[in-house]
Design a protein around this motif. Structure first.
Motif, PDB file in Angstrom:
ATOM      1  N   VAL A 169       0.841  -1.193   0.000  1.00 14.64           N
ATOM      2  CA  VAL A 169       0.000   0.000   0.000  1.00 14.64           C
ATOM      3  C   VAL A 169       0.875   1.242   0.000  1.00 14.64           C
ATOM      4  N   PHE A 170       0.484   2.221  -0.797  1.00 11.09           N
ATOM      5  CA  PHE A 170       1.160   3.518  -0.803  1.00 11.09           C
ATOM      6  C   PHE A 170       0.109   4.624  -0.750  1.00 11.09           C
ATOM      7  N   THR A 183      -3.139   3.732  -2.890  1.00 13.05           N
ATOM      8  CA  THR A 183      -2.951   2.812  -4.007  1.00 13.05           C
ATOM      9  C   THR A 183      -2.496   1.462  -3.473  1.00 13.05           C
ATOM     10  N   LEU A 184      -3.153   0.403  -3.902  1.00 16.06           N
ATOM     11  CA  LEU A 184      -2.735  -0.953  -3.567  1.00 16.06           C
ATOM     12  C   LEU A 184      -2.109  -1.561  -4.812  1.00 16.06           C
ATOM     13  N   LEU A 218      -4.625  -0.587  -7.933  1.00 12.82           N
ATOM     14  CA  LEU A 218      -5.991  -0.078  -7.825  1.00 12.82           C
ATOM     15  C   LEU A 218      -6.017   1.015  -6.761  1.00 12.82           C
ATOM     16  N   THR A 219      -7.099   1.776  -6.760  1.00 13.54           N
ATOM     17  CA  THR A 219      -7.263   2.872  -5.808  1.00 13.54           C
ATOM     18  C   THR A 219      -8.405   2.557  -4.853  1.00 13.54           C
ATOM     19  N   GLU A 245      -1.412  -9.446   2.712  1.00 15.14           N
ATOM     20  CA  GLU A 245      -1.341  -8.668   3.946  1.00 15.14           C
ATOM     21  C   GLU A 245      -0.333  -7.546   3.784  1.00 15.14           C
ATOM     22  N   ALA A 246      -0.803  -6.325   3.903  1.00 14.86           N
ATOM     23  CA  ALA A 246       0.056  -5.150   3.824  1.00 14.86           C
ATOM     24  C   ALA A 246      -0.176  -4.301   5.058  1.00 14.86           C
ATOM     25  N   ASP A 247       0.830  -3.580   5.470  1.00 11.24           N
ATOM     26  CA  ASP A 247       0.743  -2.745   6.670  1.00 11.24           C
ATOM     27  C   ASP A 247       0.412  -1.310   6.310  1.00 11.24           C
TER      28      ASP A 247
END
Length: 267
Positions: A169-170, A183-184, A218-219, A245-247
């Motif tokens: 994720v950003f 954004t993923l 994607l957003t 899984e993202a933090d």
């Protein structure tokens, strides 16, 4: 050796006047909704809250909708349901809508996408998640249409679903006001229909709709929360499963205490 098992509970009288609790029965969402359209063409959203609240808080129940178009929420909503009517014409293919629910000092927020339920290009998942009904293999405003995602799972071959992987994720650090998008990125994102954000102490994860999905990125909306926290993000497929899984870190907004230098050129 003897073992003992103790169980402690609190009565409602032991709690403050503004207590809120999740019912014992399983609820997929704390807030559910349905989209309706009558014979005159009037579009409305009926929002229902699946919570048990104190008697005092029930009288303070309020409902509000925010979007690019004007909405008129009916006065004096009756817990746990409120109705909001679209004052403008729904002339776009999709509309981002934010629902705000309050019980006194307790607030809930849900972000959703409203579509024209008569759009035949909508998939079953898009249709149900927009609060529409699914009938005879197409999306509909019809009140007899099925409004449960189980109808999509029956019509989808799970063997064709490809699991997303290597997601990130950003930005990874965001404000807990949740007024921004993220954004993923990852692999095999084509089948992703939503993103779940779950902090450790939350009763249930918050789910956000997605757009601009090109299969590799994607957003999605950052759901707001009341405090700082470390949260996990996963990608939701049409069968309800969540993968990867993202933090993400929620933090308070920055504040300014001093300006250097306090003297500047006139120009």
């Amino acid at each position: 050796m003897f073992g003992f098992l103790f169980s402690c509970t609190f009565s409602q009288d032991d709690c403050k006047d503004d207590w809120v609790s999740i019912p014992d029965e399983y609820q997929q969402e704390v807030i559910s909704y349905r989209a309706e359209k009558d014979a005159t063409g009037e579009v409305k959203i009926v929002v229902k809250v699946h919570l048990t609240v104190a008697q005092k808080s029930q009288s303070e129940f309020t409902c509000e909708i925010s979007s690019d178009l004007r909405w008129n929420c009916l006065p004096q909503p009756h817990n746990p349901q409120c109705t909001c009517i679209l004052s403008d014409d729904l002339n776009a293919k999709e509309l981002d809508v934010t629902v705000y629910i309050a019980f006194g000092r307790t607030t809930l927020t849900k972000q959703l996408k409203l579509f024209d339920c008569s759009d035949r290009s909508l998939s079953c998942q898009q249709c149900i998640r927009a609060g529409c009904g699914w009938r005879e293999n197409r999306c509909t405003w019809d009140s007899e249409g099925v409004r449960n995602e189980s109808v999509c799972r029956r019509s989808t071959s799970q063997g064709n679903l490809v699991r997303p992987g290597n997601i990130s994720v950003f930005p990874r650090r965001v404000s807990y006001y949740g007024r921004n998008n993220a954004t993923l990125r990852g692999h095999n994102l084509t089948g992703v229909i939503a993103v779940k954000v779950h902090a450790e102490m939350d009763c249930s994860p918050q789910e956000s709709p997605v757009w601009n999905n090109n299969g590799e990125s994607l957003t999605f909306h950052i759901p707001r929360r009341a405090n700082e926290a470390e949260a996990k993000v996963c990608a939701v497929l049409s069968d309800g499963s969540c993968h990867g899984e993202a933090d993400i870190t929620y933090q308070s907004a920055p504040s300014c205490t001093r300006l250097e230098s306090s003297v500047s050129w006139r120009r």
